[in-house]
Design a protein around this motif. Structure first.
Motif, mmCIF file in Angstrom:
data_model
loop_
_atom_site.group_PDB
_atom_site.id
_atom_site.type_symbol
_atom_site.label_atom_id
_atom_site.label_comp_id
_atom_site.label_asym_id
_atom_site.label_seq_id
_atom_site.Cartn_x
_atom_site.Cartn_y
_atom_site.Cartn_z
ATOM 1 N N ALA A 59 33.721 40.364 30.910
ATOM 2 C CA ALA A 59 35.039 40.290 30.262
ATOM 3 C C ALA A 59 35.489 41.678 29.809
ATOM 4 O O ALA A 59 36.649 42.056 30.010
ATOM 5 C CB ALA A 59 34.996 39.325 29.076
ATOM 6 N N GLU A 60 34.561 42.417 29.229
ATOM 7 C CA GLU A 60 34.892 43.773 28.779
ATOM 8 C C GLU A 60 35.310 44.647 29.955
ATOM 9 O O GLU A 60 36.293 45.386 29.885
ATOM 10 C CB GLU A 60 33.671 44.373 28.073
ATOM 11 N N HIS A 61 34.571 44.540 31.041
ATOM 12 C CA HIS A 61 34.881 45.323 32.239
ATOM 13 C C HIS A 61 36.256 44.943 32.804
ATOM 14 O O HIS A 61 37.058 45.815 33.150
ATOM 15 C CB HIS A 61 33.802 45.113 33.302
ATOM 16 N N GLY A 102 46.839 43.799 25.365
ATOM 17 C CA GLY A 102 47.053 42.371 25.180
ATOM 18 C C GLY A 102 45.726 41.637 25.102
ATOM 19 O O GLY A 102 44.664 42.229 24.946
ATOM 20 N N ILE A 103 45.794 40.346 25.246
ATOM 21 C CA ILE A 103 44.622 39.503 25.045
ATOM 22 C C ILE A 103 43.610 39.631 26.174
ATOM 23 O O ILE A 103 42.426 39.745 25.943
ATOM 24 C CB ILE A 103 45.046 38.025 24.861
ATOM 25 N N GLY A 104 44.048 39.617 27.418
ATOM 26 C CA GLY A 104 43.125 39.708 28.533
ATOM 27 C C GLY A 104 42.344 38.417 28.725
ATOM 28 O O GLY A 104 42.745 37.346 28.297
ATOM 29 N N ILE A 105 41.167 38.553 29.345
ATOM 30 C CA ILE A 105 40.326 37.393 29.632
ATOM 31 C C ILE A 105 39.138 37.392 28.672
ATOM 32 O O ILE A 105 38.541 38.425 28.409
ATOM 33 C CB ILE A 105 39.879 37.393 31.108
ATOM 34 N N SER A 106 38.805 36.226 28.154
ATOM 35 C CA SER A 106 37.702 36.121 27.195
ATOM 36 C C SER A 106 36.418 35.680 27.896
ATOM 37 O O SER A 106 36.444 35.191 29.033
ATOM 38 C CB SER A 106 38.044 35.106 26.103
ATOM 39 N N SER A 107 35.306 35.838 27.205
ATOM 40 C CA SER A 107 34.024 35.353 27.714
ATOM 41 C C SER A 107 34.095 33.850 27.960
ATOM 42 O O SER A 107 33.532 33.344 28.926
ATOM 43 C CB SER A 107 32.896 35.645 26.721
ATOM 44 N N TRP A 108 34.781 33.135 27.080
ATOM 45 C CA TRP A 108 34.921 31.686 27.232
ATOM 46 C C TRP A 108 35.701 31.338 28.499
ATOM 47 O O TRP A 108 35.325 30.427 29.244
ATOM 48 C CB TRP A 108 35.600 31.074 26.003
ATOM 49 N N GLN A 143 35.357 29.437 34.224
ATOM 50 C CA GLN A 143 35.507 29.765 35.645
ATOM 51 C C GLN A 143 34.164 29.687 36.371
ATOM 52 O O GLN A 143 34.071 29.135 37.472
ATOM 53 C CB GLN A 143 36.093 31.166 35.815
ATOM 54 N N MET A 144 33.123 30.247 35.756
ATOM 55 C CA MET A 144 31.794 30.238 36.368
ATOM 56 C C MET A 144 31.225 28.821 36.433
ATOM 57 O O MET A 144 30.577 28.441 37.411
ATOM 58 C CB MET A 144 30.825 31.141 35.592
#
Length: 147
Positions: free
Chosen positions: A54-56, A63-69, A74-75
């Motif tokens: 997620a960090e990468h 903005g918010i971007g994509i979270s680990s959750w 998705q995985m």
């Protein structure tokens, strides 16, 4: 037919006394396959990988971007274990609350009734070792692909 069981050393008398209390009563016995649950270490590694991914993916984004959750879901959908179930239309919302992901695949006829077919992914906390291994290997492959 004879069934036997193994008990922890030192607990033989406690188990025997419990069985003695049941003497003369009808018993129901359920036999299930012993499957090892996934380890907490595997779970921690998965979340560490998802956090790094997620960090990468969010690097340089405002903005918010994509979270680990978000990545976990998705995985889970891509590499996780799922089942198909059919429920009455009024039970769809309840069924969706029981799973991490639940997709409505539409109406199906079961005899004279109409049901709703759902594709459902439980959370990884319910996974056994082989299911968690598949999920974790997929997460690791995604991390490698992202560099």
């Amino acid at each position: 037919m004879r069934l036997s069981m193994a008990v922890s050393p030192g607990s033989e008398e406690v188990v025997k006394s419990q069985f003695d209390k049941l003497a003369g009563h009808a018993l129901a016995v359920k036999i299930v396959r012993d499957e090892k649950k996934r380890s907490l270490g595997a779970n921690a590694l998965m979340w560490k990988c998802l956090g790094g991914l997620a960090e990468h993916l969010n690097d340089g984004m405002s903005g918010i971007g994509i979270s680990s959750w978000d990545l976990y879901l998705q995985m889970l959908e891509q590499y996780g274990t799922f089942d198909f179930i059919v429920v009455k239309p009024k039970a769809v919302e309840f069924a969706k609350q029981q799973f991490r992901i639940c997709k409505n695949l539409g109406a199906v006829h079961v005899g004279r009734e109409v049901g709703i077919q759902l594709q459902c992914w439980p959370g990884s906390s319910t996974y056994n070792v082989s299911q968690m291994t598949r999920l974790l290997n997929g997460v690791i492959a995604e991390c490698k692909d992202a560099g």
